[in-house]
Write an enzyme that holds these catalytic residues in place. Structure first.
Site, PDB file in Angstrom:
ATOM      1  N   GLU A  11       0.732  -1.066  -0.071  1.00 29.93           N
ATOM      2  CA  GLU A  11       0.107   0.047  -0.021  1.00 29.93           C
ATOM      3  C   GLU A  11       0.842   1.432  -0.048  1.00 29.93           C
ATOM      4  OE1 GLU A  11      -3.990  -1.926   2.234  1.00 29.93           O
ATOM      5  OE2 GLU A  11      -2.335  -0.929   3.541  1.00 29.93           O
ATOM      6  N   ILE A 151     -11.663 -10.892   7.528  1.00 35.93           N
ATOM      7  CA  ILE A 151     -12.764 -11.346   7.342  1.00 35.93           C
ATOM      8  C   ILE A 151     -12.881 -12.305   6.108  1.00 35.93           C
ATOM      9  CG2 ILE A 151     -15.447 -11.030   7.169  1.00 35.93           C
ATOM     10  CD1 ILE A 151     -14.301 -10.339   9.851  1.00 35.93           C
ATOM     11  N   ASP A 195     -10.752  -8.283  -2.347  1.00 33.36           N
ATOM     12  CA  ASP A 195     -11.643  -9.614  -1.999  1.00 33.36           C
ATOM     13  C   ASP A 195     -13.232  -9.157  -1.393  1.00 33.36           C
ATOM     14  OD1 ASP A 195     -11.542  -9.839   1.024  1.00 33.36           O
ATOM     15  OD2 ASP A 195      -9.841  -8.825   0.608  1.00 33.36           O
TER      16      ASP A 195
HETATM   17  N1  SAH Z   1      -1.743 -11.255   4.057  1.00 29.54           N
HETATM   18  C1  SAH Z   1      -1.172 -10.489   4.970  1.00 29.54           C
HETATM   19  C2  SAH Z   1      -2.165 -10.068   6.097  1.00 29.54           C
HETATM   20  C3  SAH Z   1      -3.194  -9.406   5.364  1.00 29.54           C
HETATM   21  S1  SAH Z   1      -4.451  -8.870   6.546  1.00 29.54           S
HETATM   22  C4  SAH Z   1       0.213 -11.197   5.739  1.00 29.54           C
HETATM   23  O1  SAH Z   1       0.155 -12.358   5.834  1.00 29.54           O
HETATM   24  O2  SAH Z   1       0.714 -10.521   6.348  1.00 29.54           O
HETATM   25  C5  SAH Z   1      -5.686  -8.013   5.691  1.00 29.54           C
HETATM   26  C6  SAH Z   1      -5.168  -6.220   5.396  1.00 29.54           C
HETATM   27  O3  SAH Z   1      -5.899  -5.852   4.190  1.00 29.54           O
HETATM   28  C7  SAH Z   1      -5.601  -5.433   6.400  1.00 29.54           C
HETATM   29  O4  SAH Z   1      -4.526  -4.546   6.315  1.00 29.54           O
HETATM   30  C8  SAH Z   1      -6.900  -4.884   6.228  1.00 29.54           C
HETATM   31  O5  SAH Z   1      -7.101  -3.714   6.268  1.00 29.54           O
HETATM   32  C9  SAH Z   1      -7.175  -5.342   4.631  1.00 29.54           C
HETATM   33  N2  SAH Z   1      -8.070  -6.282   4.241  1.00 29.54           N
HETATM   34  C10 SAH Z   1      -8.366  -6.824   2.769  1.00 29.54           C
HETATM   35  N3  SAH Z   1      -9.512  -7.470   2.944  1.00 29.54           N
HETATM   36  C11 SAH Z   1      -9.998  -7.616   4.073  1.00 29.54           C
HETATM   37  C12 SAH Z   1     -10.973  -8.415   5.012  1.00 29.54           C
HETATM   38  N4  SAH Z   1     -11.508  -9.283   3.989  1.00 29.54           N
HETATM   39  N5  SAH Z   1     -11.050  -8.264   5.970  1.00 29.54           N
HETATM   40  C13 SAH Z   1     -10.388  -7.609   6.987  1.00 29.54           C
HETATM   41  N6  SAH Z   1      -9.395  -6.693   6.213  1.00 29.54           N
HETATM   42  C14 SAH Z   1      -9.004  -6.989   5.109  1.00 29.54           C
END
Ligand code: SAH
Length: 227
Positions: A11, A151, A195
């Site tokens: 980001e 989520i 997503d």
């Molecule tokens: N893949 C990463 C973790 C991502 S957590 C790792 O392994 O380090 C998801 C991030 O994207 C968070 O910063 C959140 O703000 C955003 N995000 C995107 N889709 C989301 C969802 N379905 N639920 C919650 N946050 C989501």
């Protein structure tokens, strides 16, 4: 000075790549990149994921770097079925979907002397609308729900939709909003959909994180130029 926050490298990177005269400081484990974009002073912060990290970052941007307003740019899961991967949405209001002191008769998401829904800055939202129109980009708006959970579950997604009337879900926005509201700093939260917060969310997120993050970063930078 304009503060910009991203929670993941994907980001912040497309924004950092466009900053000039960058000076980077590390505070509390987070990175703050002071720089210039379109002759505007900007501090871009890489907060890391989640509400606590985002809250600390917003507070440091305001108190230490004297940010007069804060823009968040990143990705989110779609709750509203009209939002497709790559679509942009800005928050009109944000709420913490994982706050629950209903045992005391408070509504879900509510914290005493703090509230539940945080309103974003109308002026910043208007600038986003203007910039999107100029670029011919579709820009949605609505409620963004924030919690310390990724989520990826239909039932949980429906629960968030029902209780908060949310259009998108992520893990930082309402924390930034809460801090900015406390300090009286105008704020704006922009997200591009990575997503649909359903059983395919993990898979879709991995595939679309980079492209969606870039879509959000590009509009956020165009906004900076207009401020
Ligand atoms: N893949 C990463 C973790 C991502 S957590 C790792 O392994 O380090 C998801 C991030 O994207 C968070 O910063 C959140 O703000 C955003 N995000 C995107 N889709 C989301 C969802 N379905 N639920 C919650 N946050 C989501």
């Amino acid at each position: 000075m304009i503060g910009i926050i991203g929670a993941m490298i994907e980001e912040t990177e497309p924004i950092l790549a466009k900053l000039e005269k960058v000076n980077t400081t590390r505070i509390g484990g987070n990175y703050y990149h002071e720089g210039i974009y379109a002759s505007k002073k900007v501090t871009l912060a890489y907060s890391r994921i989640g509400k606590v990290n985002a809250a600390v970052t917003a507070a440091i941007l305001i108190e230490r770097f004297k940010a007069e307003r804060i823009l968040f740019s990143g990705v989110a899961g779609a709750i509203n079925a009209n939002l497709k991967i790559g679509d942009l949405i800005y928050a009109t209001r944000l709420v913490q979907h994982d706050v629950d002191i209903t045992a005391f008769g408070h509504p879900l998401g509510f914290i005493p002397e703090t509230g539940d829904f945080f309103q974003t800055d109308p002026r910043l939202n208007e600038i986003a609308e203007i910039v999107a129109k100029e670029r011919g980009v579709k820009l949605g708006k609505g409620v963004i729900a924030t919690g310390d959970q990724f989520i990826a579950d239909q039932a949980k997604k429906e629960w968030i939709a029902k209780n908060y009337n949310a259009d998108a879900v992520e893990m930082e926005g309402a924390a930034v909003a809460c801090v900015c509201a406390s300090f009286g700093a105008p704020f704006f939260v922009l997200r591009s959909i990575s997503d649909a917060a359903d059983m395919d969310a993990g898979f879709n997120f991995d595939e679309f994180l980079k492209s969606s993050a870039k879509i959000s970063a590009d509009l956020a930078l165009d906004m900076v130029a207009k401020l």
